[in-house]
Design an enzyme around this catalytic site. Structure first.
Site, PDB file in Angstrom:
ATOM      1  N   LYS A 288       0.853  -1.201   0.000  1.00  0.00           N
ATOM      2  CA  LYS A 288       0.000   0.000   0.000  1.00  0.00           C
ATOM      3  C   LYS A 288       0.881   1.241   0.000  1.00  0.00           C
ATOM      4  O   LYS A 288       1.485   1.598   1.008  1.00  0.00           O
ATOM      5  CB  LYS A 288      -0.946   0.061   1.204  1.00  0.00           C
ATOM      6  CG  LYS A 288      -2.100   0.994   0.878  1.00  0.00           C
ATOM      7  CD  LYS A 288      -2.740   1.702   2.037  1.00  0.00           C
ATOM      8  CE  LYS A 288      -2.035   2.893   2.577  1.00  0.00           C
ATOM      9  NZ  LYS A 288      -1.933   4.071   1.678  1.00  0.00           N
TER      10      LYS A 288
ATOM     11  N   GLY B 296       6.602   4.979   8.360  1.00  0.00           N
ATOM     12  CA  GLY B 296       5.719   6.138   8.430  1.00  0.00           C
ATOM     13  C   GLY B 296       5.891   6.839   9.761  1.00  0.00           C
ATOM     14  O   GLY B 296       6.943   6.749  10.396  1.00  0.00           O
ATOM     15  N   SER B 297       4.842   7.507  10.182  1.00  0.00           N
ATOM     16  CA  SER B 297       4.941   8.335  11.388  1.00  0.00           C
ATOM     17  C   SER B 297       4.905   7.476  12.655  1.00  0.00           C
ATOM     18  O   SER B 297       4.332   6.376  12.670  1.00  0.00           O
ATOM     19  CB  SER B 297       3.775   9.328  11.406  1.00  0.00           C
ATOM     20  OG  SER B 297       2.559   8.622  11.444  1.00  0.00           O
ATOM     21  N   THR B 298       5.472   8.010  13.706  1.00  0.00           N
ATOM     22  CA  THR B 298       5.463   7.310  14.986  1.00  0.00           C
ATOM     23  C   THR B 298       4.027   7.149  15.496  1.00  0.00           C
ATOM     24  O   THR B 298       3.668   6.111  16.062  1.00  0.00           O
ATOM     25  CB  THR B 298       6.345   8.070  16.002  1.00  0.00           C
ATOM     26  OG1 THR B 298       7.704   7.980  15.544  1.00  0.00           O
ATOM     27  CG2 THR B 298       6.257   7.478  17.397  1.00  0.00           C
TER      28      THR B 298
ATOM     29  N   GLY C 203       2.533   4.286  13.673  1.00  0.00           N
ATOM     30  CA  GLY C 203       3.284   3.098  14.088  1.00  0.00           C
ATOM     31  C   GLY C 203       2.800   2.566  15.431  1.00  0.00           C
ATOM     32  O   GLY C 203       2.612   1.362  15.610  1.00  0.00           O
TER      33      GLY C 203
ATOM     34  N   GLU D  85       9.501   1.432  10.911  1.00  0.00           N
ATOM     35  CA  GLU D  85      10.531   2.443  10.614  1.00  0.00           C
ATOM     36  C   GLU D  85       9.840   3.789  10.743  1.00  0.00           C
ATOM     37  O   GLU D  85       9.036   4.163   9.880  1.00  0.00           O
ATOM     38  CB  GLU D  85      11.074   2.254   9.186  1.00  0.00           C
ATOM     39  CG  GLU D  85      11.804   0.953   8.966  1.00  0.00           C
ATOM     40  CD  GLU D  85      13.176   0.927   9.616  1.00  0.00           C
ATOM     41  OE1 GLU D  85      13.768   1.999   9.816  1.00  0.00           O
ATOM     42  OE2 GLU D  85      13.645  -0.178   9.931  1.00  0.00           O
TER      43      GLU D  85
ATOM     44  N   CYS E 183      13.420  11.120   6.824  1.00  0.00           N
ATOM     45  CA  CYS E 183      13.321  10.681   8.225  1.00  0.00           C
ATOM     46  C   CYS E 183      14.605  10.960   8.998  1.00  0.00           C
ATOM     47  O   CYS E 183      14.555  11.232  10.191  1.00  0.00           O
ATOM     48  CB  CYS E 183      12.948   9.211   8.289  1.00  0.00           C
ATOM     49  SG  CYS E 183      14.085   8.161   7.369  1.00  0.00           S
TER      50      CYS E 183
ATOM     51  N   GLU F  45       9.249  16.179  15.057  1.00  0.00           N
ATOM     52  CA  GLU F  45       9.668  16.043  13.665  1.00  0.00           C
ATOM     53  C   GLU F  45       8.820  16.984  12.807  1.00  0.00           C
ATOM     54  O   GLU F  45       7.596  16.880  12.801  1.00  0.00           O
ATOM     55  CB  GLU F  45       9.445  14.594  13.228  1.00  0.00           C
ATOM     56  CG  GLU F  45       9.877  14.339  11.808  1.00  0.00           C
ATOM     57  CD  GLU F  45       9.601  12.896  11.386  1.00  0.00           C
ATOM     58  OE1 GLU F  45       8.456  12.434  11.548  1.00  0.00           O
ATOM     59  OE2 GLU F  45      10.537  12.247  10.893  1.00  0.00           O
TER      60      GLU F  45
END
Ligand code: NAD
Length: 501
Positions: free
Chosen positions: A199, A252-254, A257, A274, A308, A405
């Site tokens: 995806k 992707g984003s924390t 995640g 990641e 990142c 971030e």
């Protein structure tokens, strides 16, 4: 200031791809339309490039089933390791034949400069397949000497391990470097013998769809890679919720995640994450300053800071602080903003209006904290989502600008006097993805590398990444590693076989 968004005609194969209803789903080797579609925009102009399919739960289910079928029986399941190697190499060859097309499409869809796509990211994606092409023939089990008391008299126990593909993989990638992120998942997963449902991010699905056609051209059996496009909260969620998915490989984003941890926990699906970063760069007084300034400037301004591992927090020793601030400001001001496909462009737009607004909101908030804007700090141009390369100083440690971030071309520069002090600041973060240190002292380089909390530490360089170098985040920057042998492990299970002979 007016920014040039003019560029020449698209390459013939890219134009043909865009004209040929590119936004379909790739399921079981067939290109399938969806009831709903959404627009993929050129961020430099806001113009619609293509319509992309929005996969619903039934289509996600069909894609997972196709991947499950390809895993259980058929040419992929029977394929010998050496053939899998040859196929991975062939995929790299076919991508290379289409390198210019992939680069142009990536730039059009994501915004980054053509130079970044053409000479950096697409070749890096191809290298992922070449690196992992060497692995299928080297996935080894072990024989194990046992001392089991239940061994019948006169018999022996022969025990060994098999390494087996983990199963169907849900590969979920972000929009900042779509083709590399895709290749970092597909190449090791295929090397391990897995099948995949990919995806891509909703903003940048086009190169993944182009790659789907290249996988067919390379001869990948039907159903081994399936591509479902759509938004995270519906298409993505349906995919990770699917019980047929054995492993979720997410970049992707924390925030997302963390949510996937509970999703995976409900059925103990394998999960690698990641995630985000806020990487520190330490410039020591003995650094080669020209190299350090160029390196940290590229580290934060390349791809508009949508990286990142971007060097978002720069700590410069007080002896060299002002030169670093001035040098980074000059580097930022020297970059030409423009359409990624326009000649002379160094820096394209940010990926979307939402992202540009988000970056601007951080700068606005900094004004209340007394932050100094040395250069940049604003959007640029009448159309598109351009943001000026930005250098900030006087940012307090508690400010969101220092801690979160931003994912934009925004560097925060801070002076330090003492090594212990700066290591404390550098490590004072929820993230621990990457870091760099700039010093001509060999011992200092090793010592600081050991004390920095990060999955990757660079000495006298930044953002040096390759398929052979394990990459992962410590702390809230992730779980597990991609690249290298560690990256392959993500896609393998171990089975013990114990025989009485
Ligand atoms: P995001 O988390 O919003 O989305 C990433 C992907 O997840 C997209 O494909 C999205 O559609 C999908 N998604 C969102 N919600 C989902 C859900 N509930 N279920 C399943 N899928 C879902 O991230 P983004 O904004 O696209 O990307 C930027 C982030 O990616 C940054 O935080 C950046 O640091 C991170 N990133 C990390 C690395 C790394 O290697 N550590 C590399 C690149 C980007």
């Amino acid at each position: 200031m007016t920014i040039s968004t003019e560029h020449g005609p698209l390459r013939e194969r890219v134009a043909a791809f865009l004209a040929d209803d590119p936004g379909r789903l790739f399921i079981g080797g067939r290109w399938v339309a969806a009831d709903e579609t959404f627009a993929s925009l050129d961020p430099a102009t806001g113009a619609e490039i293509a319509r992309v399919a929005r996969a619903d739960a039934a289509q996600v289910d069909a894609a997972v089933r196709a991947a499950g079928d390809a895993l259980a029986a058929g040419p992929w399941e029977r394929m010998r390791p050496a053939e899998r190697s040859r196929l991975l190499w062939r995929i790299a060859d076919v991508m290379e034949e289409h390198l210019e097309d992939l680069a142009e499409l990536e730039t059009l869809d994501q915004g980054k400069s053509l130079g970044t796509s053409r000479f950096g990211e697409i070749p890096a994606a191809i290298n992922q397949f070449r690196y992992y092409a060497g692995w299928p023939t080297k996935i080894l089990g072990e024989t194990i000497p046992t001392s089991l008391s239940r061994t019948p008299a006169g018999k022996e126990v022969f025990a060994y391990t098999r390494r087996e593909p983990v199963g169907v993989v849900a590969a979920i990638v972000p929009w900042n470097s779509p083709m590399i992120m895709t290749a970092m998942k597909l190449a090791p997963a295929l090397a391990a013998g897995c099948t995949i449902v990919l995806k891509p991010a909703e903003n940048t699905s086009l190169t993944a769809l182009y790659l789907g056609r290249l996988l067919q051209e390379a001869g990948l059996p039907d159903g081994v890679v399936n591509i479902v496009t759509g938004f995270g909260h519906d298409t993505g969620q349906a995919l990770v919720d699917h019980r047929g998915v054995a492993k979720i490989a997410f970049t992707g984003s924390t925030a997302v995640g963390k949510r996937l941890v509970s999703t995976a926990a409900s059925r103990l699906a394998r999960l690698t994450l990641e995630l985000g970063g806020k990487s520190p760069s330490i410039v020591m007084p003995d650094a080669d300053l020209d190299a350090a300034i160029a390196g940290v400037s590229r580290g934060i301004f390349d791809n508009g800071g949508q990286v990142c591992v971007a060097s978002a927090r720069v700590y410069a020793h007080r002896d060299v602080y002002q030169r670093v601030v001035d040098g980074m400001a000059a580097a930022g001001e020297g970059l030409t903003l423009g359409h990624g496909l326009a000649a002379g462009t160094d820096l394209g737009p940010l990926v979307s209006a939402v992202q540009a607004e988000r970056v601007a909101s951080y700068i606005d908030e900094g004004a209340a904290d007394g932050v100094t804007v040395v250069t940049g700090g604003t959007r640029e141009g009448d159309v598109g989502t351009f943001f000026r390369p930005t250098v900030l100083t006087d940012v307090p440690p508690h400010a969101r600008l220092m801690r979160e971030e931003i994912f934009g071309p925004v560097a925060v520069v801070t002076p330090f006097d003492d090594l212990d002090e700066v290591l404390g600041w550098a490590n004072d973060s929820d993230y621990a993805l990457a870091a760099s240190v700039w010093t001509e002292g060999l011992s200092n380089g090793h010592r600081i590398a050991a004390r920095l909390q990060a999955g990757t530490v660079w000495v006298n360089c930044h953002s040096f990444l390759g398929p052979e170098l394990p990459k992962g985040g410590h702390k809230e920057s992730g779980w597990g590693y991609e690249n290298g042998p560690q990256g392959l492990e993500n896609y393998l299970e171990t089975k013990s076989v114990v025989m009485v002979v």
